[in-house]
Scaffold this motif. Structure first.
Motif, PDB file in Angstrom:
ATOM      1  N   PRO A  37       0.901  -1.482   0.069  1.00  0.00           N
ATOM      2  CA  PRO A  37      -0.390  -0.110  -0.375  1.00  0.00           C
ATOM      3  C   PRO A  37       0.867   1.517  -0.556  1.00  0.00           C
ATOM      4  CG  PRO A  37      -0.700  -1.885   1.872  1.00  0.00           C
ATOM      5  CD  PRO A  37       0.668  -1.981   1.215  1.00  0.00           C
ATOM      6  N   PRO A  38       0.694   2.607  -0.429  1.00  0.00           N
ATOM      7  CA  PRO A  38       1.631   3.058  -0.578  1.00  0.00           C
ATOM      8  C   PRO A  38       1.724   4.328   0.497  1.00  0.00           C
ATOM      9  CG  PRO A  38      -1.166   3.721  -2.632  1.00  0.00           C
ATOM     10  CD  PRO A  38      -0.749   2.205  -1.720  1.00  0.00           C
ATOM     11  N   VAL A  39       2.199   4.688   0.400  1.00  0.00           N
ATOM     12  CA  VAL A  39       2.404   5.661   2.185  1.00  0.00           C
ATOM     13  C   VAL A  39       1.029   7.149   1.708  1.00  0.00           C
ATOM     14  CG1 VAL A  39       3.592   7.102   3.690  1.00  0.00           C
ATOM     15  CG2 VAL A  39       4.884   4.608   2.925  1.00  0.00           C
ATOM     16  N   CYS A  40       0.791   7.302   2.685  1.00  0.00           N
ATOM     17  CA  CYS A  40      -0.027   8.322   2.453  1.00  0.00           C
ATOM     18  C   CYS A  40      -0.363   8.804   3.755  1.00  0.00           C
ATOM     19  CB  CYS A  40      -1.886   8.730   1.564  1.00  0.00           C
ATOM     20  SG  CYS A  40      -2.060   6.936   2.378  1.00  0.00           S
ATOM     21  N   THR A  76       3.792  10.228  -6.520  1.00  0.00           N
ATOM     22  CA  THR A  76       3.252  10.584  -5.805  1.00  0.00           C
ATOM     23  C   THR A  76       2.321   9.351  -5.546  1.00  0.00           C
ATOM     24  OG1 THR A  76       1.470  12.113  -6.172  1.00  0.00           O
ATOM     25  CG2 THR A  76       3.274  12.597  -5.048  1.00  0.00           C
ATOM     26  N   GLY A  77       2.853   8.067  -5.937  1.00  0.00           N
ATOM     27  CA  GLY A  77       1.529   7.198  -5.645  1.00  0.00           C
ATOM     28  C   GLY A  77       0.137   7.281  -5.798  1.00  0.00           C
ATOM     29  N   LYS A  78      -0.103   7.899  -7.198  1.00  0.00           N
ATOM     30  CA  LYS A  78      -1.612   7.763  -7.029  1.00  0.00           C
ATOM     31  C   LYS A  78      -2.042   6.947  -8.337  1.00  0.00           C
ATOM     32  CE  LYS A  78      -1.269  11.575  -9.801  1.00  0.00           C
ATOM     33  NZ  LYS A  78      -0.096  11.907  -8.934  1.00  0.00           N
ATOM     34  N   THR A  79      -2.066   6.157  -8.999  1.00  0.00           N
ATOM     35  CA  THR A  79      -1.242   5.237  -9.840  1.00  0.00           C
ATOM     36  C   THR A  79      -1.615   3.678  -8.942  1.00  0.00           C
ATOM     37  OG1 THR A  79      -1.249   5.544 -11.881  1.00  0.00           O
ATOM     38  CG2 THR A  79      -1.168   3.304 -11.428  1.00  0.00           C
ATOM     39  N   GLU A  80      -0.471   3.398  -7.683  1.00  0.00           N
ATOM     40  CA  GLU A  80      -0.895   2.732  -6.955  1.00  0.00           C
ATOM     41  C   GLU A  80      -1.789   2.671  -6.000  1.00  0.00           C
ATOM     42  OE1 GLU A  80       1.551   0.293  -6.891  1.00  0.00           O
ATOM     43  OE2 GLU A  80       2.313   1.189  -9.128  1.00  0.00           O
ATOM     44  N   LEU A  81      -2.118   3.542  -5.651  1.00  0.00           N
ATOM     45  CA  LEU A  81      -3.527   3.920  -4.453  1.00  0.00           C
ATOM     46  C   LEU A  81      -4.708   3.629  -5.597  1.00  0.00           C
ATOM     47  CD1 LEU A  81      -3.665   5.064  -1.867  1.00  0.00           C
ATOM     48  CD2 LEU A  81      -4.790   7.235  -2.927  1.00  0.00           C
ATOM     49  N   VAL A  82      -5.028   3.749  -6.587  1.00  0.00           N
ATOM     50  CA  VAL A  82      -5.660   3.018  -7.427  1.00  0.00           C
ATOM     51  C   VAL A  82      -5.881   1.522  -7.328  1.00  0.00           C
ATOM     52  CG1 VAL A  82      -7.328   3.204  -9.986  1.00  0.00           C
ATOM     53  CG2 VAL A  82      -5.946   4.939  -8.749  1.00  0.00           C
ATOM     54  N   LYS A  83      -4.893   0.792  -7.721  1.00  0.00           N
ATOM     55  CA  LYS A  83      -4.929  -0.715  -7.794  1.00  0.00           C
ATOM     56  C   LYS A  83      -5.021  -1.205  -5.935  1.00  0.00           C
ATOM     57  CE  LYS A  83      -0.608  -0.510 -10.863  1.00  0.00           C
ATOM     58  NZ  LYS A  83       1.113  -1.347 -11.346  1.00  0.00           N
ATOM     59  N   GLN A  84      -4.800  -0.654  -5.295  1.00  0.00           N
ATOM     60  CA  GLN A  84      -5.126  -0.903  -3.571  1.00  0.00           C
ATOM     61  C   GLN A  84      -6.817  -1.336  -3.829  1.00  0.00           C
ATOM     62  OE1 GLN A  84      -3.209  -2.390  -1.086  1.00  0.00           O
ATOM     63  NE2 GLN A  84      -1.279  -2.247  -3.169  1.00  0.00           N
ATOM     64  N   ILE A  85      -7.358   0.213  -4.162  1.00  0.00           N
ATOM     65  CA  ILE A  85      -8.715   0.812  -4.138  1.00  0.00           C
ATOM     66  C   ILE A  85      -9.422  -0.979  -4.715  1.00  0.00           C
ATOM     67  CG2 ILE A  85     -10.847   2.096  -5.035  1.00  0.00           C
ATOM     68  CD1 ILE A  85      -8.945   4.550  -4.249  1.00  0.00           C
ATOM     69  N   PRO A 189       5.173  13.924  -0.110  1.00  0.00           N
ATOM     70  CA  PRO A 189       5.409  13.379   1.348  1.00  0.00           C
ATOM     71  C   PRO A 189       6.071  14.029   2.071  1.00  0.00           C
ATOM     72  CG  PRO A 189       6.530  12.166  -0.691  1.00  0.00           C
ATOM     73  CD  PRO A 189       5.543  12.753  -1.120  1.00  0.00           C
ATOM     74  N   SER A 190       5.402  14.093   3.177  1.00  0.00           N
ATOM     75  CA  SER A 190       5.855  14.712   4.228  1.00  0.00           C
ATOM     76  C   SER A 190       7.260  14.071   4.751  1.00  0.00           C
ATOM     77  CB  SER A 190       5.345  14.913   5.328  1.00  0.00           C
ATOM     78  OG  SER A 190       4.781  13.667   6.287  1.00  0.00           O
ATOM     79  N   GLU A 191       7.747  14.893   5.502  1.00  0.00           N
ATOM     80  CA  GLU A 191       9.116  14.180   5.748  1.00  0.00           C
ATOM     81  C   GLU A 191       9.007  12.717   6.913  1.00  0.00           C
ATOM     82  OE1 GLU A 191      12.418  15.212   9.602  1.00  0.00           O
ATOM     83  OE2 GLU A 191      11.689  17.131   8.449  1.00  0.00           O
ATOM     84  N   ARG A 192       7.584  12.509   7.912  1.00  0.00           N
ATOM     85  CA  ARG A 192       7.422  11.487   8.388  1.00  0.00           C
ATOM     86  C   ARG A 192       6.978  11.035   7.396  1.00  0.00           C
ATOM     87  NH1 ARG A 192       2.191  10.756  12.841  1.00  0.00           N
ATOM     88  NH2 ARG A 192       2.944   8.319  13.177  1.00  0.00           N
ATOM     89  N   GLU A 193       6.395  10.622   5.585  1.00  0.00           N
ATOM     90  CA  GLU A 193       6.233  10.039   5.746  1.00  0.00           C
ATOM     91  C   GLU A 193       7.186   9.120   4.435  1.00  0.00           C
ATOM     92  OE1 GLU A 193       2.051  11.769   4.940  1.00  0.00           O
ATOM     93  OE2 GLU A 193       3.112  12.598   3.557  1.00  0.00           O
ATOM     94  N   ILE A 197       8.519   6.028   3.847  1.00  0.00           N
ATOM     95  CA  ILE A 197       9.014   5.239   2.261  1.00  0.00           C
ATOM     96  C   ILE A 197       9.865   4.637   1.889  1.00  0.00           C
ATOM     97  CG2 ILE A 197       8.954   6.012  -0.137  1.00  0.00           C
ATOM     98  CD1 ILE A 197       6.932   7.958   0.056  1.00  0.00           C
ATOM     99  N   LEU A 198      10.864   5.780   2.495  1.00  0.00           N
ATOM    100  CA  LEU A 198      12.652   4.349   2.984  1.00  0.00           C
ATOM    101  C   LEU A 198      12.936   4.087   3.676  1.00  0.00           C
ATOM    102  CD1 LEU A 198      14.590   8.419   3.610  1.00  0.00           C
ATOM    103  CD2 LEU A 198      14.877   7.148   1.652  1.00  0.00           C
ATOM    104  N   ARG A 199      11.736   3.315   4.584  1.00  0.00           N
ATOM    105  CA  ARG A 199      11.912   2.258   5.332  1.00  0.00           C
ATOM    106  C   ARG A 199      11.746   1.409   4.165  1.00  0.00           C
ATOM    107  NH1 ARG A 199      12.823   2.471  10.963  1.00  0.00           N
ATOM    108  NH2 ARG A 199      12.889   4.336  11.783  1.00  0.00           N
TER     109      ARG A 199
END
Length: 289
Positions: A37-40, A76-85, A189-193, A197-199
């Motif tokens: 799942p994309p980070v959002c 920013t992961g829009k397509t991956e978000l749609v796949k998860q939906i 993505p924010s710094e926390r996000e 993602i880096l992890r």
């Protein structure tokens, strides 16, 4: 798709494509969508969860599918978000680029898009139809495409959920946006996000024994801070470069190597942005090396 899928073959043939070339559209069955799942942010996550719940209960509720616009910077992961939906809604997923639809209109006529939509309306399983790359088309072409998509959706649909993707929402006409139930901004993505993602990417690119430099002290936090304005795609490219550097040096990465690579990427982004703001300046170098 099976060979007897006559409309699919006709649509592909009319576009000058062999069989069902996947650059027309990619269909993902639920068991074929295995991406993480994309980070959002929490706001986006809440809307997506509500959409999935509504999709899964469409028969019981007697409601209709809600059309969505996803807008924001590229990568920013829009397509991956749609796949998860699609995966969690237990729906088919079909992706078609705006460019392909424009070609269909030019080579056939405006009814090509309407026929394409009608085809998915008649499928037994509900479908999420993602139209992307709208930002690569001229505004007037976009309006032609979207009018065709929504012309038969004056009545809400129980079979097709349309999701549009663009980085330029200002190019969409108000008359088109009236068909959209949710206009969702997907920001950088924010710094926390970025940290999350880096992890994920460290696990993807590096075996356990080679992850030490990333987690020593506050190195991962430093990476998150230094990559401000990076998209998820930018972070992927950064980690890919680090993986390549590890291989070329035939050694485990050091923090110095990691920091140097980040600085190169930051410099390249800054220099490219400056060059893009002055397109008439001849001979501007945008290389970071």
């Amino acid at each position: 798709f099976p060979s007897h899928d006559r409309f699919s073959w006709q649509f592909g043939s009319a576009l000058g494509l062999s069989a069902l070339a996947y650059n027309v559209y990619d269909q993902y069955r639920n068991n074929e969508i295995r991406q993480s799942p994309p980070v959002c942010n929490n706001h986006v996550r809440k809307i997506v969860c509500d959409l999935v719940n509504a999709n899964r209960n469409i028969k019981q509720s007697g409601g209709y599918f809600q059309n969505v616009l996803l807008y924001g910077p590229e990568g920013t992961g829009k397509t991956e978000l749609v796949k998860q939906i699609a995966k969690h809604s237990q729906m088919n997923y079909v992706r078609v680029s705006a460019e392909v639809l424009v070609r269909a209109i030019k080579q056939i006529d405006s009814s090509a898009v309407e026929n394409f939509m009608r085809y998915w309306e008649n499928r037994s399983r509900p479908t999420i139809l993602l139209v992307d790359e709208l930002d690569r088309m001229f505004p007037e072409e976009n309006q032609t495409i979207l009018r065709g998509l929504f012309s038969h959706l004056d009545e809400a649909s129980k079979k097709v959920m349309v999701i549009l993707e663009t980085s330029k929402p200002e190019d969409l006409a108000v008359s088109i946006l009236t068909h959209i139930d949710h206009k969702i901004h997907i920001p950088l993505p924010s710094e926390r996000e970025r940290n999350k993602i880096l992890r994920q990417l460290i696990k993807k690119f590096f075996p356990l024994e080679e992850r030490i430099p990333f987690y020593l002290g506050d190195n991962l936090d430093k990476m998150s801070q230094k990559t401000q304005s990076f998209s998820g795609r930018d972070l992927f490219k950064l980690m890919n470069a680090l993986a390549g550097k590890r291989t070329s040096h035939k050694s485990i990465l050091t923090w110095e190597m990691i920091e140097e690579t980040i600085d190169q990427f930051v410099f390249q982004k800054k220099q490219f942005k400056q060059a893009a703001n002055y397109p008439s300046a001849a001979g501007v170098s945008i290389s970071g090396s």
